[in-house]
Design a protein around this motif. Structure first.
Motif, PDB file in Angstrom:
ATOM      1  N   VAL A 132       0.834  -1.210   0.000  1.00 20.12           N
ATOM      2  CA  VAL A 132       0.000   0.000   0.000  1.00 20.12           C
ATOM      3  C   VAL A 132       0.868   1.260   0.000  1.00 20.12           C
ATOM      4  O   VAL A 132       0.634   2.182  -0.779  1.00 20.12           O
ATOM      5  CB  VAL A 132      -0.942  -0.047   1.225  1.00 20.12           C
ATOM      6  N   ASN A 133       1.910   1.251   0.806  1.00 23.45           N
ATOM      7  CA  ASN A 133       2.782   2.438   0.860  1.00 23.45           C
ATOM      8  C   ASN A 133       3.459   2.674  -0.483  1.00 23.45           C
ATOM      9  O   ASN A 133       3.466   3.801  -0.995  1.00 23.45           O
ATOM     10  CB  ASN A 133       3.839   2.264   1.966  1.00 23.45           C
ATOM     11  N   ALA A 134       3.953   1.607  -1.081  1.00 30.76           N
ATOM     12  CA  ALA A 134       4.673   1.753  -2.363  1.00 30.76           C
ATOM     13  C   ALA A 134       3.737   2.276  -3.443  1.00 30.76           C
ATOM     14  O   ALA A 134       4.063   3.226  -4.164  1.00 30.76           O
ATOM     15  CB  ALA A 134       5.245   0.399  -2.779  1.00 30.76           C
ATOM     16  N   VAL A 135       2.540   1.704  -3.541  1.00 27.44           N
ATOM     17  CA  VAL A 135       1.628   2.085  -4.624  1.00 27.44           C
ATOM     18  C   VAL A 135       1.001   3.448  -4.361  1.00 27.44           C
ATOM     19  O   VAL A 135       0.837   4.265  -5.271  1.00 27.44           O
ATOM     20  CB  VAL A 135       0.561   0.998  -4.846  1.00 27.44           C
ATOM     21  N   ASP A 136       0.702   3.724  -3.091  1.00 29.67           N
ATOM     22  CA  ASP A 136       0.107   5.017  -2.768  1.00 29.67           C
ATOM     23  C   ASP A 136       1.075   6.150  -3.111  1.00 29.67           C
ATOM     24  O   ASP A 136       0.684   7.186  -3.638  1.00 29.67           O
ATOM     25  CB  ASP A 136      -0.262   5.045  -1.278  1.00 29.67           C
ATOM     26  N   THR A 137       2.350   5.907  -2.856  1.00 33.11           N
ATOM     27  CA  THR A 137       3.376   6.909  -3.200  1.00 33.11           C
ATOM     28  C   THR A 137       3.436   7.086  -4.715  1.00 33.11           C
ATOM     29  O   THR A 137       3.380   8.211  -5.217  1.00 33.11           O
ATOM     30  CB  THR A 137       4.749   6.436  -2.665  1.00 33.11           C
ATOM     31  N   ALA A 138       3.475   5.964  -5.427  1.00 32.92           N
ATOM     32  CA  ALA A 138       3.544   6.038  -6.893  1.00 32.92           C
ATOM     33  C   ALA A 138       2.294   6.696  -7.456  1.00 32.92           C
ATOM     34  O   ALA A 138       2.351   7.440  -8.435  1.00 32.92           O
ATOM     35  CB  ALA A 138       3.693   4.628  -7.472  1.00 32.92           C
ATOM     36  N   ALA A 139       1.154   6.459  -6.817  1.00 30.00           N
ATOM     37  CA  ALA A 139      -0.113   7.017  -7.315  1.00 30.00           C
ATOM     38  C   ALA A 139      -0.044   8.539  -7.351  1.00 30.00           C
ATOM     39  O   ALA A 139      -0.519   9.175  -8.310  1.00 30.00           O
ATOM     40  CB  ALA A 139      -1.263   6.566  -6.433  1.00 30.00           C
ATOM     41  N   LYS A 140       0.604   9.111  -6.361  1.00 28.47           N
ATOM     42  CA  LYS A 140       0.667  10.578  -6.282  1.00 28.47           C
ATOM     43  C   LYS A 140       1.378  11.149  -7.513  1.00 28.47           C
ATOM     44  O   LYS A 140       1.028  12.212  -8.004  1.00 28.47           O
ATOM     45  CB  LYS A 140       1.328  10.997  -4.971  1.00 28.47           C
ATOM     46  N   ASP A 141       2.348  10.395  -8.084  1.00 31.38           N
ATOM     47  CA  ASP A 141       3.076  10.887  -9.261  1.00 31.38           C
ATOM     48  C   ASP A 141       2.376  10.525 -10.550  1.00 31.38           C
ATOM     49  O   ASP A 141       2.754  10.978 -11.625  1.00 31.38           O
ATOM     50  CB  ASP A 141       4.482  10.266  -9.321  1.00 31.38           C
ATOM     51  N   ASN A 142       1.356   9.675 -10.476  1.00 34.67           N
ATOM     52  CA  ASN A 142       0.844   9.098 -11.731  1.00 34.67           C
ATOM     53  C   ASN A 142      -0.644   9.212 -11.962  1.00 34.67           C
ATOM     54  O   ASN A 142      -1.176   8.536 -12.837  1.00 34.67           O
ATOM     55  CB  ASN A 142       1.198   7.603 -11.774  1.00 34.67           C
ATOM     56  N   VAL A 143      -1.366   9.997 -11.146  1.00 34.50           N
ATOM     57  CA  VAL A 143      -2.818  10.021 -11.376  1.00 34.50           C
ATOM     58  C   VAL A 143      -3.095  10.564 -12.777  1.00 34.50           C
ATOM     59  O   VAL A 143      -2.370  11.413 -13.284  1.00 34.50           O
ATOM     60  CB  VAL A 143      -3.562  10.874 -10.317  1.00 34.50           C
ATOM     61  N   SER A 144      -4.130   9.992 -13.388  1.00 29.86           N
ATOM     62  CA  SER A 144      -4.470  10.436 -14.758  1.00 29.86           C
ATOM     63  C   SER A 144      -5.968  10.667 -14.793  1.00 29.86           C
ATOM     64  O   SER A 144      -6.745   9.862 -14.316  1.00 29.86           O
ATOM     65  CB  SER A 144      -4.081   9.333 -15.743  1.00 29.86           C
ATOM     66  N   GLU A 145      -6.381  11.822 -15.352  1.00 32.62           N
ATOM     67  CA  GLU A 145      -7.813  12.160 -15.385  1.00 32.62           C
ATOM     68  C   GLU A 145      -8.579  11.304 -16.396  1.00 32.62           C
ATOM     69  O   GLU A 145      -7.992  10.802 -17.330  1.00 32.62           O
ATOM     70  CB  GLU A 145      -7.988  13.633 -15.726  1.00 32.62           C
TER      71      GLU A 145
END
Ligand code: GAL
Length: 424
Positions: free
Chosen positions: A411-424
């Motif tokens: 969860v920590n790894a993906v949540d961190t990556a999510a912040k750099d990669n969200v796409s509308e």
């Protein structure tokens, strides 16, 4: 915006040529050739690709087709080779792409493939290809690829005879508790419950993806990729628990097997179940297995009524060495004949709505019926829902989870990556 799109949004292994010529001469300008780049090399994948070649050859008898397929499920080996060729200005004439993020981020935005909207007009495909699918191929009003078919990912396959031998009956639906009860019974009888072939980590990621759909649901699926739903949420953690439970039933040698070898283990009765996209159906057919006699299927637990979409398509290179042939290939791919012949072997369903479902198998009629009414959800591990960078970050976290089963670390790894990669 349509219900589907709400959130979208390197070493040469095998070169089996239609003719045995080297790739370099195939790209020689002006010669009547077409280089088709894909990763379709398993028994059914190669057979289905050949069905496309047949239709193309009938229409273009003077064109030599170069089959530049590279082995490795889901493009795990082919994609890096393709990226290098594109960056080096050495594109194949046409290549396989998943619709959605993969198409837009890897090929459209960098300007590697050409606008083929004109073909949709000349072939009048607007009348037979659902808008929901065309939207996944369209950027700024231009269409960039032609689909071969739609695969379904939320499917649990089983060896019917192994289950019957152990007194296990599967109906139209299967709850997670029923799966666990069956798996425990099989394990006690010395049968490996679940076949996994994750030499390509995506194959294990597919199980997580299904568990995410089961726990997050189609409505909140977009949130995982546009930042509205945190990967630190209870729903995601519940999905990871479900995923870990599935992994507890898998074969010991999972990381040494490819996806099709895992399906072979089900066919041979060494394992009872497998969670895999319905490209598996092509492998069952290839092994002369009878549907609902030798093998069966059911929607992945708690995903009934949902359809996890994995689309396949071909693009035409911008400045293709054989431009006319590349466009002729796309016309052939989208034809009624090619759609039927290809999907009969591949296991996916045609994108064209003018094909009679009765021409296809019982399984594909089930898939087609659901496709019409189900909640359509774009795949994570097959290039549609997440940016390539985010998909890779999740794949890395899955590799670690398969070993350590550490929910918080994931969860920590993906949540961190999510912040750099969200796409509308
Ligand atoms: C998927 C692809 C399918 C099938 C599968 C296994 O990504 O869309 O057509 O080939 O990989 O290789």
């Amino acid at each position: 915006m349509h219900r589907l799109l709400k959130h979208l949004i390197p070493t040469l292994a095998v070169a089996t040529c239609y003719t045995t010529i080297s790739l370099s001469s195939a790209r020689a300008a002006g010669t009547n050739q077409l280089e088709v780049f894909s990763y379709w090399t398993s028994g059914s994948e190669a057979g289905a690709l050949d069905a496309l070649f047949q239709v193309f050859k009938q229409r273009n008898p003077n064109v030599e087709v170069v089959n530049a397929a590279i082995a490795g499920g889901s493009g795990s080996a082919a994609m890096p080779v393709l990226q290098t060729r594109l960056a080096g200005g050495n594109p194949p004439d046409t290549w396989q792409s998943h619709p959605g993020q993969e198409l837009f981020s890897r090929y459209v935005d960098p300007g590697f493939c050409q606008d083929v909207t004109a073909i949709y007009k000349s072939e009048n495909w607007g009348a037979v290809v659902p808008k929901a699918l065309v939207d996944q191929l369209t950027a700024k009003g231009k269409i960039y690829s032609v689909m071969t078919g739609v695969h379904r990912l939320n499917v649990l396959w089983y060896n019917k005879k192994v289950l019957e031998k152990n007194g296990i009956k599967i109906g139209d639906k299967l709850s997670f508790a029923e799966f666990v009860a069956a798996a425990d019974k099989l394990k006690a009888a010395g049968v490996t419950p679940l076949a996994v072939g994750d030499s390509g980590i995506w194959a294990s990621g597919d199980i997580l993806e299904n568990a995410l759909l089961a726990k997050v649901g189609p409505k909140d699926w977009a949130g995982l990729f546009n930042g509205k739903l945190s990967w630190d949420s209870p729903k995601v953690k519940a999905a990871l628990d479900m995923y870990a439970k599935f992994l507890a039933y898998q074969n010991q040698d999972h990381s040494a097997l490819s996806w099709d070898q895992a399906i072979k283990a089900v066919i041979d009765g060494r394992c009872a179940f497998s969670v895999m996209g319905d490209w598996s159906f092509g492998e069952f057919l290839k092994a002369n297995q009878k549907e609902n006699e030798d093998f069966g299927w059911v929607a992945f637990p708690e995903t009934d009524g949902d359809f996890l979409v994995v689309g396949d398509s071909f693009v035409a290179a911008k400045n293709a060495p054989h431009g006319d042939e590349a466009l002729a290939w796309l016309k052939a791919v989208g034809s009624k004949e090619a759609q039927l012949n290809f999907n009969k072997i591949k296991g996916s369903i045609p994108v064209r709505t003018d094909i009679d479902p009765k021409e296809l198998s019982v399984y594909q009629q089930w898939s087609m019926a659901d496709f019409k009414k189900a909640a359509l959800v774009p795949s994570l591990f097959h290039g549609a829902a997440a940016t390539p960078a985010f998909q890779q970050s999740i794949a890395d976290a899955v590799s670690a989870f398969v070993v350590g089963k550490n929910v918080n670390a994931f969860v920590n790894a993906v949540d961190t990556a999510a912040k750099d990669n969200v796409s509308e």
